[in-house]
Design a protein around this motif. Structure first.
Motif, mmCIF file in Angstrom:
data_model
loop_
_atom_site.group_PDB
_atom_site.id
_atom_site.type_symbol
_atom_site.label_atom_id
_atom_site.label_comp_id
_atom_site.label_asym_id
_atom_site.label_seq_id
_atom_site.Cartn_x
_atom_site.Cartn_y
_atom_site.Cartn_z
ATOM 1 N N MET A 198 0.845 -1.169 0.000
ATOM 2 C CA MET A 198 0.000 0.000 0.000
ATOM 3 C C MET A 198 0.895 1.238 0.000
ATOM 4 O O MET A 198 1.864 1.303 0.744
ATOM 5 N N SER A 199 0.543 2.210 -0.801
ATOM 6 C CA SER A 199 1.282 3.465 -0.812
ATOM 7 C C SER A 199 0.817 4.330 0.363
ATOM 8 O O SER A 199 -0.173 4.016 1.032
ATOM 9 N N SER A 200 1.516 5.421 0.599
ATOM 10 C CA SER A 200 1.135 6.338 1.679
ATOM 11 C C SER A 200 -0.295 6.836 1.475
ATOM 12 O O SER A 200 -1.079 6.901 2.423
ATOM 13 N N ALA A 201 -0.633 7.181 0.248
ATOM 14 C CA ALA A 201 -1.980 7.681 -0.050
ATOM 15 C C ALA A 201 -3.033 6.601 0.210
ATOM 16 O O ALA A 201 -4.112 6.891 0.740
ATOM 17 N N GLN A 202 -2.731 5.364 -0.143
ATOM 18 C CA GLN A 202 -3.670 4.270 0.087
ATOM 19 C C GLN A 202 -3.844 3.999 1.580
ATOM 20 O O GLN A 202 -4.947 3.732 2.045
ATOM 21 N N VAL A 203 -2.748 4.069 2.342
ATOM 22 C CA VAL A 203 -2.817 3.879 3.795
ATOM 23 C C VAL A 203 -3.689 4.969 4.399
ATOM 24 O O VAL A 203 -4.568 4.694 5.221
ATOM 25 N N CYS A 204 -3.465 6.213 3.987
ATOM 26 C CA CYS A 204 -4.247 7.340 4.514
ATOM 27 C C CYS A 204 -5.724 7.186 4.170
ATOM 28 O O CYS A 204 -6.588 7.451 5.009
ATOM 29 N N ALA A 205 -6.022 6.764 2.962
ATOM 30 C CA ALA A 205 -7.416 6.565 2.555
ATOM 31 C C ALA A 205 -8.046 5.426 3.363
ATOM 32 O O ALA A 205 -9.189 5.530 3.807
ATOM 33 N N HIS A 206 -7.291 4.358 3.586
ATOM 34 C CA HIS A 206 -7.782 3.214 4.353
ATOM 35 C C HIS A 206 -8.096 3.616 5.796
ATOM 36 O O HIS A 206 -9.112 3.210 6.352
ATOM 37 N N LEU A 207 -7.225 4.419 6.407
ATOM 38 C CA LEU A 207 -7.390 4.821 7.796
ATOM 39 C C LEU A 207 -8.224 6.096 7.950
ATOM 40 O O LEU A 207 -8.625 6.439 9.060
ATOM 41 N N GLY A 208 -8.441 6.810 6.860
ATOM 42 C CA GLY A 208 -9.209 8.054 6.909
ATOM 43 C C GLY A 208 -8.451 9.178 7.594
ATOM 44 O O GLY A 208 -9.023 9.946 8.360
ATOM 45 N N ILE A 209 -7.145 9.264 7.315
ATOM 46 C CA ILE A 209 -6.295 10.276 7.938
ATOM 47 C C ILE A 209 -5.500 11.006 6.860
ATOM 48 O O ILE A 209 -5.472 10.593 5.705
ATOM 49 N N SER A 210 -4.816 12.093 7.261
ATOM 50 C CA SER A 210 -3.977 12.842 6.326
ATOM 51 C C SER A 210 -2.548 12.296 6.371
ATOM 52 O O SER A 210 -2.186 11.515 7.263
ATOM 53 N N LEU A 211 -1.736 12.739 5.429
ATOM 54 C CA LEU A 211 -0.326 12.334 5.421
ATOM 55 C C LEU A 211 0.396 12.837 6.670
ATOM 56 O O LEU A 211 1.261 12.147 7.214
ATOM 57 N N ARG A 212 0.030 14.023 7.138
ATOM 58 C CA ARG A 212 0.653 14.575 8.343
ATOM 59 C C ARG A 212 0.312 13.721 9.564
ATOM 60 O O ARG A 212 1.156 13.458 10.402
ATOM 61 N N THR A 213 -0.931 13.281 9.655
ATOM 62 C CA THR A 213 -1.336 12.426 10.767
ATOM 63 C C THR A 213 -0.602 11.089 10.703
ATOM 64 O O THR A 213 -0.171 10.564 11.723
ATOM 65 N N LEU A 214 -0.423 10.550 9.512
ATOM 66 C CA LEU A 214 0.335 9.305 9.355
ATOM 67 C C LEU A 214 1.759 9.496 9.863
ATOM 68 O O LEU A 214 2.295 8.646 10.581
#
Length: 80
Positions: A1-17
């Motif tokens: 999973m890419s960073s964008a996919q992880v963020c979409a899966h968790l419903g968070i922003s890149l900064r929160t990740l």
């Protein structure tokens, strides 16, 4: 999973990740693939495993803080 996919899966922003990767308790796992100029990538099972562990953490109930003593600015005052 890419960073964008992880963020979409968790419903968070890149900064929160990024903040969750720096946590002391149950930090988000380091990427399985990372290279200069390339997007970070994680195995899906590691993301889901982290998410499961995150749900098991005990949290402070917000309602227990609602009646806490506060200073002039509204910050919670520690009791001695």
């Amino acid at each position: 999973m890419s960073s964008a996919q992880v963020c979409a899966h968790l419903g968070i922003s890149l900064r929160t990740l990024d903040r969750r990767r720096k946590k002391e308790v149950n930090p988000f796992p380091e990427p399985d693939y990372s290279d200069i100029g390339a997007e970070n990538k994680w195995y899906r099972y590691k993301v889901i495993e982290w998410q499961h562990q995150e749900t098991l953490l005990k949290r402070t109930a917000i309602s227990s803080l609602s009646n806490a003593a506060r200073d002039i600015r509204g910050r919670i005052v520690k009791r001695a």
